[in-house]
Structure formats: structure tokens, C-alpha cells
Write an enzyme that holds these catalytic residues in place. Structure first.
Site, mmCIF file in Angstrom:
data_model
loop_
_atom_site.group_PDB
_atom_site.id
_atom_site.type_symbol
_atom_site.label_atom_id
_atom_site.label_comp_id
_atom_site.label_asym_id
_atom_site.label_seq_id
_atom_site.Cartn_x
_atom_site.Cartn_y
_atom_site.Cartn_z
ATOM 1 N N GLY A 72 0.797 -1.227 0.000
ATOM 2 C CA GLY A 72 0.000 0.000 0.000
ATOM 3 C C GLY A 72 0.826 1.271 0.000
ATOM 4 O O GLY A 72 0.451 2.264 0.629
ATOM 5 N N CYS A 125 1.113 0.319 -9.693
ATOM 6 C CA CYS A 125 0.811 -0.426 -8.456
ATOM 7 C C CYS A 125 -0.643 -0.909 -8.557
ATOM 8 O O CYS A 125 -1.544 -0.110 -8.844
ATOM 9 C CB CYS A 125 0.996 0.465 -7.230
ATOM 10 S SG CYS A 125 0.510 -0.391 -5.714
HETATM 11 O O1 RRO Z 1 3.664 -0.664 -2.130
HETATM 12 C C1 RRO Z 1 3.043 -1.564 -2.728
HETATM 13 O O2 RRO Z 1 2.092 -2.178 -2.207
HETATM 14 C C2 RRO Z 1 3.352 -1.941 -4.116
HETATM 15 C C3 RRO Z 1 3.756 -1.067 -5.098
HETATM 16 BR BR1 RRO Z 1 4.121 0.712 -4.742
HETATM 17 C C4 RRO Z 1 3.898 -1.499 -6.428
HETATM 18 O O3 RRO Z 1 4.216 -0.765 -7.374
HETATM 19 N N1 RRO Z 1 3.626 -2.808 -6.683
HETATM 20 C C5 RRO Z 1 3.269 -3.670 -5.727
HETATM 21 O O4 RRO Z 1 3.043 -4.864 -6.008
HETATM 22 N N2 RRO Z 1 3.133 -3.230 -4.437
#
Ligand code: RRO
Length: 319
Positions: A72, A125
Site C-alpha cells: 500500500g 501499483c
Molecule cells: O507498495 C506496494 O504495495 C506496491 C507497489 Br508501490 C507497487 O508498485 N507494486 C506492488 O506490487 N506493491
């Protein structure tokens, strides 16, 4: 033995094996360690405009086929992050800042403040409300946001794309039209896991993003399609854990590869991949340049079912 040094997405790097965003990228110390372990460049954990705690736990689940996460976007906010970038630089390789925002103004605000060697725009994400793929599935937003960051900075700008779309080529073309120096493919795939005793989704966020070996064939296909259709470099990421995986990704057209989930095995993975790649090139008596896109040249030569070698019209209709 040949050198792996080269220019990838506007960055001069000593080898094309990079640390992917998200894994070990929250602190300058762990970024520096990845550099010292051999990475050609390092990408930070995504940083946003304001501090965020991220999703409540559990945020990570280990599966047989890979790793499921819904972190997140936890991060301290960009104003606190320059210090980590400066520490990471001690590792002696370029530091790429992964950034996210809710719109082009937020992206621009962050990009104007921090000073990395390049930016990677997180438009992918899969599980954060108002961020990442919620913007990055729309080609017009991908193009506008890329353009706004490009206008603000004088370092390379990469765009990390989502596989959670029916048209990743369209997103790649939008990034290219926005002036991106490279695209990075792919972020995690939307996925979930359920506790069969209670019927409850294991991640507190219900669903998250799948990474690791299960997604490598998906990433490979995305990289293959993008490299065939774009004029800018494609950096491959998704499930690469061995030198053979890296060779395959480069054959699909990647100019560089990023390593994420495989780092749970330790920092040695960088040197293992680099050594394996060098031995392979020597055994085959080819250069890294010749390895790039080998698979689609093979398809062209043998002209199997030819849609595979047909490029899409990439003219910018908005220009
Ligand atoms: O932080 C996350 O939950 C996360 C990010 Br920013 C992303 O780009 N891809 C992912 O699988 N988790």
C-alpha cells in the site's frame, strides 16, 4: 571477457542487472548494499507527496509460485527521501527514484524536489486507491503525466507499466509519446489468497500484487510485444531469479533487467546473474547487443504466424 557496460534508458550503467523498485529500496543503506553486491543501478521504493503508513497487515503472503503483497505504498514522503538517495549514491551506481502521485501536479511536485539520477514513474501499483494502475491503465493519463515530469527534470524518465490491462502496447506507446526514455515492464499482477479454514482473504487489503516465478512468462510476453512496438528501450522485470531468466528476458527484447522478489534469497543473486550472463555470451560467442531481441528476430526469420512481427502504428494522434 566482454564488458556489460552500456547505455540503458539514458543512463550509463556498468551492467544491465538492476534492483527493482519495492524490494530493499526504502533505505539508503540497503540500496547501497545492492549496488555493492553488483547491481548496475538501483531503484528506490516508490515515494509519494506525503508520508503514508500503507495498508494494514498482513501485507505479504508467501505462495508456492511467488509472493503476494499489498504493502500500500508505505513511504516517508519525498521531503524526507533525498537523504536516502544520497546514502544510496555511496554505492557508486546510478540511483533511480520511483515516484507516485495522484495526478500530474503531484508527480511534478515530487520530481522538482528530489535529485536522483533518473526517475521511474509508478503508474502500475495494482492495489492503491487513486494511484498507480488506477491512473496507469489510461493511455492519455500515462502520456500527460510522463510529459509533465519530462518538462520538469533533466534526467531520464522511465515509466513502469501495468500488466493488468488488455493493451500494454497502447500504454507503452503513450509513455513514448509523452517523452519517456524507457518503459519498465511489468509491475505485479492482481491476485489474492484465501485461508480455507475461515474463508477469509489472507491479505488485509483482500487482494494484492503477485510477483516471482509465476509471472515471468507474462512479463516475457509483455517485454516481447513492447520491444517490438516501441522505439524506446524496454526494461524487463517480473520473476527473474536466475541468469537463464535474464537471458530469456533480453532475448525477448529487454535492454536491462530488474530483480525484485528473488532478492529474498540474498544479495548474491546479482553476481550470480551477471556471471551467468557473461559465461553464456562467451559460450555463444555473441555480444549483449546481439542477444537483445534475438527471439523476435528468430520469429521474423522463420515467419511463424506473423502477427508477432507486425508493429503497431505509433504515430502520436495528439501531437
Ligand atoms: O507498495 C506496494 O504495495 C506496491 C507497489 Br508501490 C507497487 O508498485 N507494486 C506492488 O506490487 N506493491
Amino acid at each position: 571477457m566482454q564488458s556489460l557496460e552500456g547505455l540503458v534508458g539514458g543512463l550509463k550503467i556498468r551492467n544491465p542487472v538492476m534492483l527493482a523498485a519495492g524490494i530493499l529500496g526504502s533505505s539508503g543503506g540497503s540500496l547501497r548494499r545492492a549496488a555493492q553486491a553488483g547491481a548496475g543501478c538501483v531503484v528506490t521504493k516508490s515515494v509519494g507527496a506525503r508520508p503514508r503508513d500503507g495498508h494494514p497487515g498482513p501485507t505479504v503472503v508467501q505462495l508456492n509460485c511467488g509472493l503476494l503483497n499489498a504493502m500500500g505504498l508505505p513511504n516517508p514522503g519525498y521531503k524526507e527521501f533525498q537523504e536516502e538517495i544520497d546514502i544510496a549514491r555511496i554505492g557508486g551506481v546510478p540511483v533511480v527514484a520511483s515516484i507516485f502521485g495522484a495526478d500530474k501536479e503531484e508527480f511534478r511536485e515530487i520530481a522538482s524536489f528530489i535529485k536522483p539520477d533518473a526517475f521511474e514513474l509508478n503508474l502500475s501499483c495494482p492495489h492503491a486507491k487513486c494511484y498507480g494502475a488506477e491512473l496507469g491503465i489510461y493511455p492519455d493519463l500515462v502520456e500527460t503525466i510522463t510529459k509533465s515530469v519530462k518538462n520538469e527534470v533533466n534526467v531520464p524518465v522511465w515509466v513502469k507499466l501495468t500488466p493488468n490491462t488488455s493493451d500494454i502496447i497502447g500504454l507503452g506507446i503513450a509513455a513514448q509519446n509523452g517523452g519517456a526514455d524507457a518503459v519498465v515492464a511489468i509491475n505485479t499482477l492482481k491476485a489474492m489468497a484465501i485461508d480455507i479454514e475461515t474463508g477469509t482473504p489472507i491479505l488485509a487489503n483482500t487482494f494484492g500484487g503477485l510477483s516471482g516465478p509465476a509471472i515471468k512468462p507474462v512479463a516475457l510476453k509483455c517485454v516481447y510485444d513492447l520491444s517490438l512496438n516501441l522505439d524506446i528501450p524496454v526494461i524487463g522485470v517480473g520473476g527473474i531469479s536466475t541468469w537463464e531468466d535474464a537471458v530469456e528476458m533480453i532475448m525477448a527484447g529487454a535492454q536491462g533487467v530488474q530483480i525484485g522478489t528473488a532478492l529474498y534469497k540474498g544479495y548474491e543473486v546479482f553476481q550470480d546473474i551477471i556471471n551467468g550472463l557473461l559465461c553464456y555470451l562467451e559460450k555463444k560467442s555473441i555480444t549483449l547487443e546481439q542477444l537483445k531481441g534475438w527471439a523476435w528476430r528468430q520469429c521474423e526469420t522463420h515467419s511463424y504466424q506473423n502477427p508477432r512481427v507486425t508493429r503497431r502504428d505509433t504515430t502520436n494522434k495528439n501531437a
